[in-house]
Enzyme design. Sequence first.
Site, PDB file in Angstrom:
ATOM      1  N   THR A   1      51.643   7.943  12.049  1.00 10.71           N
ATOM      2  CA  THR A   1      50.145   7.605  12.266  1.00 10.71           C
ATOM      3  C   THR A   1      49.827   6.520  11.669  1.00 10.71           C
ATOM      4  O   THR A   1      48.983   5.549  12.169  1.00 10.71           O
ATOM      5  CB  THR A   1      49.436   8.871  11.824  1.00 10.71           C
ATOM      6  N   ILE A   2      50.499   6.126  10.269  1.00 11.75           N
ATOM      7  CA  ILE A   2      49.994   4.917   9.729  1.00 11.75           C
ATOM      8  C   ILE A   2      51.037   3.876   9.929  1.00 11.75           C
ATOM      9  O   ILE A   2      50.550   2.624  10.189  1.00 11.75           O
ATOM     10  CB  ILE A   2      50.094   5.255   8.118  1.00 11.75           C
TER      11      ILE A   2
ATOM     12  N   GLY B   1      50.121   9.179   0.142  1.00 10.14           N
ATOM     13  CA  GLY B   1      50.586  10.440   0.143  1.00 10.14           C
ATOM     14  C   GLY B   1      51.784  10.659  -1.001  1.00 10.14           C
ATOM     15  O   GLY B   1      52.135  11.884  -1.535  1.00 10.14           O
TER      16      GLY B   1
ATOM     17  N   CYS C   1      43.456   7.864   2.343  1.00 12.95           N
ATOM     18  CA  CYS C   1      42.026   7.668   3.358  1.00 12.95           C
ATOM     19  C   CYS C   1      41.145   7.964   2.481  1.00 12.95           C
ATOM     20  O   CYS C   1      40.138   7.234   2.173  1.00 12.95           O
ATOM     21  CB  CYS C   1      42.441   8.352   4.642  1.00 12.95           C
ATOM     22  N   ASN C   2      40.963   9.187   1.824  1.00 13.58           N
ATOM     23  CA  ASN C   2      39.731   9.737   1.072  1.00 13.58           C
ATOM     24  C   ASN C   2      39.530   8.784  -0.252  1.00 13.58           C
ATOM     25  O   ASN C   2      38.179   8.476  -0.365  1.00 13.58           O
ATOM     26  CB  ASN C   2      39.906  11.084   0.844  1.00 13.58           C
TER      27      ASN C   2
ATOM     28  N   ARG D   1      39.213  16.373   7.525  1.00 10.95           N
ATOM     29  CA  ARG D   1      39.731  16.902   8.714  1.00 10.95           C
ATOM     30  C   ARG D   1      40.986  17.784   8.408  1.00 10.95           C
ATOM     31  O   ARG D   1      41.649  17.478   7.658  1.00 10.95           O
ATOM     32  CB  ARG D   1      39.726  15.821   9.644  1.00 10.95           C
TER      33      ARG D   1
ATOM     34  N   HIS E   1      41.463  13.736  -5.501  1.00  6.79           N
ATOM     35  CA  HIS E   1      40.960  12.513  -5.020  1.00  6.79           C
ATOM     36  C   HIS E   1      40.104  11.858  -6.361  1.00  6.79           C
ATOM     37  O   HIS E   1      40.233  10.575  -6.469  1.00  6.79           O
ATOM     38  CB  HIS E   1      39.813  12.834  -3.844  1.00  6.79           C
ATOM     39  N   GLY E   2      39.467  12.735  -7.255  1.00  7.88           N
ATOM     40  CA  GLY E   2      38.823  12.097  -8.413  1.00  7.88           C
ATOM     41  C   GLY E   2      39.696  11.342  -9.365  1.00  7.88           C
ATOM     42  O   GLY E   2      39.538  10.166  -9.505  1.00  7.88           O
TER      43      GLY E   2
ATOM     44  N   GLN F   1      40.530   8.572   9.027  1.00  5.14           N
ATOM     45  CA  GLN F   1      41.799   8.941   8.024  1.00  5.14           C
ATOM     46  C   GLN F   1      43.027   8.226   8.822  1.00  5.14           C
ATOM     47  O   GLN F   1      43.947   7.741   8.047  1.00  5.14           O
ATOM     48  CB  GLN F   1      42.048  10.469   7.937  1.00  5.14           C
TER      49      GLN F   1
END
Length: 344
Positions: A11-12, A110, A140-141, A169, A195-196, A302
Amino acid sequence: MIKVGIIGYGTIGKRIADAVAMQDDMKVVGVLKVTPDYEAKIALARGFPIYTYSDRFDKFKKAGIEPAGTIEDLIKASDIIIDASPEDVGRENKEKYYQRYDKPVIFQGGEEADVADVSFNALANYEEAKGRRYVRVVSCNTTGITRVLTSLILNGIGIKKARIFIARRGADPKEHKKGPINDVVPNPATVPSHHGPDVQTILKDIDIVTMAIAVPVTIMHMHMAYIELSSTYTKDAVIEAFVKTPRIFLADVGSGFQSLAHVIEYARDLGRSRSDFPEVAIFRDSVTIRGNELYLMYGVHQESIVVPENVDAIRAVLGILPKWRSIEKTDKTLKLITEGKVYG
């Protein structure tokens, strides 16, 4: 001409390969594939030499694909490596292969942050990547959050704290074995989500807490943000910051942008490859100021948001161009929205 080797063509990886091929100061010298599937054949059709592991040669040859060499050969042929492997495989590659060669490597989000010397976002900390051996483009996020916060900071709008709620998603469009299908899943149930802390690997002094759920969609993530500002700012000042900042798009409900599906449809109508939308899509109508509190909602695609970041990371690591020249060059070559954007 920078010679770029890409480990992983999923995908990436396939999107990064196409993006690198569009630059006039770099080229793809090869991509590493593990399976001789349709993606491998598409890579060949696009002119990318295929490399694989030595024990996979026979499978590729039986599929009619002649490998150009092994992963070691690809590393040797490259000035820099982009590792777009599945989660945790990048670390394995580092320990097994990359540490044996004096070549810089760019990992993806990742991987855990400690796989690299620095985590990277072009708007926020481009200069920190210069000369680093191992760099990690955040997920992404995290990229979406960092862009939004940095757009405020770059335009003189101070941030006291950020609280971000993420509807992730459930899977990418092609991931037929993932979900949920008919559920809403705390992802994770604990607070904060990763994420934070990941944002803090770049914006080290930011007070941020994130929470996330996974929902049964494939097109994009949706973030709902509460940001406490350091002072009272007008809505117009905040909107202007978003308008001026590269890689941010303001979607107006009155113009037909009533959902994330409309953002993807817009990408299709623009003729973008794979319906990609690397910009953060902020719903202008959601931007609300109450005292020193800012509220907004925005979408994160994403599959593509990190692609321009990887291109800039290559230049940042090798010191080829200064920050704003690289960002502008990348945006123009990838045909991102540049109207009204300020590069510098």
